[in-house]
Write an enzyme that holds these catalytic residues in place. Sequence first.
Site, PDB file in Angstrom:
ATOM      1  N   HIS A  28       0.788  -1.164  -0.104  1.00 20.35           N
ATOM      2  CA  HIS A  28       0.047   0.117  -0.075  1.00 20.35           C
ATOM      3  C   HIS A  28       0.868   1.280   0.103  1.00 20.35           C
ATOM      4  O   HIS A  28       0.299   2.321  -0.315  1.00 20.35           O
ATOM      5  CB  HIS A  28      -1.031  -0.121   0.991  1.00 20.35           C
ATOM      6  CG  HIS A  28      -0.592   0.335   2.484  1.00 20.35           C
ATOM      7  ND1 HIS A  28      -0.396  -0.755   3.532  1.00 20.35           N
ATOM      8  CD2 HIS A  28      -0.476   1.400   3.302  1.00 20.35           C
ATOM      9  CE1 HIS A  28      -0.061  -0.140   4.599  1.00 20.35           C
ATOM     10  NE2 HIS A  28      -0.192   1.224   4.479  1.00 20.35           N
ATOM     11  N   ASP A  62       1.188  -7.732   2.273  1.00 21.11           N
ATOM     12  CA  ASP A  62       1.397  -6.267   1.957  1.00 21.11           C
ATOM     13  C   ASP A  62       2.861  -5.783   1.938  1.00 21.11           C
ATOM     14  O   ASP A  62       3.345  -5.277   2.721  1.00 21.11           O
ATOM     15  CB  ASP A  62       0.765  -5.262   3.125  1.00 21.11           C
ATOM     16  CG  ASP A  62       0.359  -4.105   2.781  1.00 21.11           C
ATOM     17  OD1 ASP A  62       0.854  -3.497   1.699  1.00 21.11           O
ATOM     18  OD2 ASP A  62      -0.557  -3.593   3.546  1.00 21.11           O
ATOM     19  N   SER A 105       4.048   2.417   8.319  1.00 16.17           N
ATOM     20  CA  SER A 105       3.678   1.410   7.250  1.00 16.17           C
ATOM     21  C   SER A 105       4.878   0.970   6.444  1.00 16.17           C
ATOM     22  O   SER A 105       5.766   2.131   6.034  1.00 16.17           O
ATOM     23  CB  SER A 105       2.584   1.857   6.375  1.00 16.17           C
ATOM     24  OG  SER A 105       1.307   1.749   6.804  1.00 16.17           O
TER      25      SER A 105
HETATM   26  N1  ARG Z   1      -4.425   0.532   7.329  1.00 19.03           N
HETATM   27  C1  ARG Z   1      -3.353   0.356   6.538  1.00 19.03           C
HETATM   28  C2  ARG Z   1      -2.487   1.524   7.170  1.00 19.03           C
HETATM   29  O1  ARG Z   1      -3.158   2.671   7.337  1.00 19.03           O
HETATM   30  C3  ARG Z   1      -3.539   0.668   5.195  1.00 19.03           C
HETATM   31  C4  ARG Z   1      -4.053  -0.556   4.702  1.00 19.03           C
HETATM   32  C5  ARG Z   1      -4.294  -0.453   3.216  1.00 19.03           C
HETATM   33  N2  ARG Z   1      -4.974  -1.405   2.765  1.00 19.03           N
HETATM   34  C6  ARG Z   1      -6.654  -1.130   2.358  1.00 19.03           C
HETATM   35  N3  ARG Z   1      -7.426  -2.348   2.278  1.00 19.03           N
HETATM   36  N4  ARG Z   1      -6.815   0.347   2.340  1.00 19.03           N
HETATM   37  O2  ARG Z   1      -1.262   1.566   7.225  1.00 19.03           O
END
Ligand code: ARG
Length: 719
Positions: free
Chosen positions: A84, A219, A654
């Site tokens: 992501h 991811d 992330s």
């Molecule tokens: N919740 C994750 C973060 O803020 C991002 C995940 C991205 N995936 C998604 N399905 N939007 O780091």
Amino acid sequence: MKKIIVVFILITTVLKASADEGMWLPMLLGQQVYDDMVKRGLKLTKEQLYSINKPSIKDAIIIFGGGCTGEIVSNSGLIFTNHHCGYAAIAGASTVDHNYLRDGFYAYTKDQEIKSTITVQFLERIVDVTSDVEAGLKGLNWTDRTKKTAEVYKSITDKVTDAANGLRGQVYSMFKGNQFIMYVYKTYRDVRLVGAPPEDFGKFGGDTDNWEWPRHTCDFSVFRVYSDKDGKPADYSAANIPLKPKWSLPVSIKGFKDGDFAMIYGYPGGTNRYETSYGIKLKNDIENPSLVDLRDVRLKYMHERMIKDPAIKLKLASYYAGVANYWKFYDGETKQLEKYHTYESKQKAERDFMTWAKGKPDYENIFRDYEANYAAWTPYAKQRQYLIEGILGSPLIAYASSLQQLENAMAKSGTSDADFKKALAAADIARKNFIDGEDIPSDEKIIASTAMMYNHDIDKNQYPIGFYDQIKNVGNLNDEATYRTWASSLISNTMILDDAKWKAFIDKPDAVTLQNDPAYAYASAFVKNYNLKYAKNYADFVSKNNELGRMYMKGIMEQNPAAVKKMYPDANFSMRVSFGNVKSYNPRDAVHYDYATTSKGVIEKYVPGDYEFDLPQKAVDMLKNRDFGQYMDKTKNDLVTCFITTNDITGGNSGSPVMDANGNLIGLAFDGNYEALSHKIAFDKDLNRTINVDVRYVLWCIDKLGGAKNIINELKLVR
Ligand code: ARG
């Protein structure tokens, strides 16, 4: 510049710092925190964590792009980060015919790597600049302090700026303005895409599983940073060479058990652990629900287009993912804050503080002042949110509002010809980018719906003058059809969406044409309304809050001198390290969540043809055949996909490396769990978890599924 080491842990009624709570500055790690890390299992010296003179782990940790973390995993500048985080670059490199986002991508040789616009930043050193900042701000009241801050910071960072070598400084306010630290970064500009899994892996579970455990998302994505032949930052060039890093992380495929030590380095973006009850109330009553309502609508209209057409999906995917991610976050944040009665516990802490503060002139009126400050701003808070998340939630209107700079340049008499040409060229380039990502049918509906929601939900006295009277001419203000008719005419008539009209404007720009453009007129009516009548209230609200926060923080430290032994500053996108353990948990009565997920769960969740839970047939077959080789986990007798740890992280982390006690990479952090979505405000010692993808799942994906042995061969594997 003086170096002071200020590291306390705060154990007070305000913050009961639990063992796992804390985002520590690796370069100012106090002995107590380091000792705690060792007690929990760390096998490294302080020098190995962060050293001024020698290569250390911190040299492998980078800021990736605008808001993520990445880590160097080979001696040739190979980078691991999240899927992501690489998402926009992967989507940008894709076409409907070469759909790397959908199908995945691997460079099997260096010349197959794909150029990107991503930059990465290495931390060179840090300097405590508290005394310089304080000298610059001495004697100023709270409004002037805010105004002067940027100027003081700049005078400090100017001294280390060295554009030729890619060096820049950035000053961070720590402990709400009670300490200031400058980080010096080296930025590299040639970063290339090396690999990405198919989206069905990289985003498996989509928004349904986002912010949730148990998780089965792979991811990750792989990039490489290049330098010129002397190792210096350079623009993209075929002559550049892979960067020789100071440090790269070994990758462990030994596996781990529930309870094992885990350490995460990275760039957490923001927390507000010292938020007041007033701030929580504003968030829960107004800010979060407004954002959620408006994003609901925006997401709905984009989604219905994306599922129909792969070309539209590619166009909107990255923007959509960002909107969806924080839509779910803020919805969950308020739900958890309410569930845990965070508002009430903050109130109690504030009452205790006030009892202590009685008779102390610096502190005794803090909460009276907070109350007044929030009371003054609250009536306008919804309007601000509706402007940002609603009116400007339309990509067209957001772009149109950026043209105000052009209008200003045309209106201002002193603008030089050269400056004006520059502004015009910038607007033209920005328009090209906007058009590339624009989907008109969804945007038209977004414009109509958000204009209607603003009309229904915002106090009439705060409307831009005359705007809704104009729409009244089209039809009934309670009828969505009215707004649709108006939006459709706006879309058909704006020069922004019409190449010929736009070119005519660029060739012969004039203010009246711009002011009469329906998209521009609409955007500027709302933005100017805010800027002229409310922006000052907001700026005052923020600076007053900053000042109160600074004093409150100082007071908290004074209130608990004996208990104050160790303390960490709120996250602010400066490098931090957090430590904890791999750990299962019980999210609610009688429910147990294991510490790791496996390939078995991927197959269980698999729904052929589904938008979020589909998988390539080849992958399903391979997972079912259990050809896991050296990536098999002995405890689970399966391929471990994701795992959870107790580490204290947040957005910005992330892509962060999760390391074992020896500093070997065991996973990549990519999310937080739903039960702890209140974590920006309060860390929950029982329920907070970081969600990580197991590096062995990443390697399986690269090696077995992607056939990119060349990437595996670059790594230092620890078996
Ligand atoms: N919740 C994750 C973060 O803020 C991002 C995940 C991205 N995936 C998604 N399905 N939007 O780091």
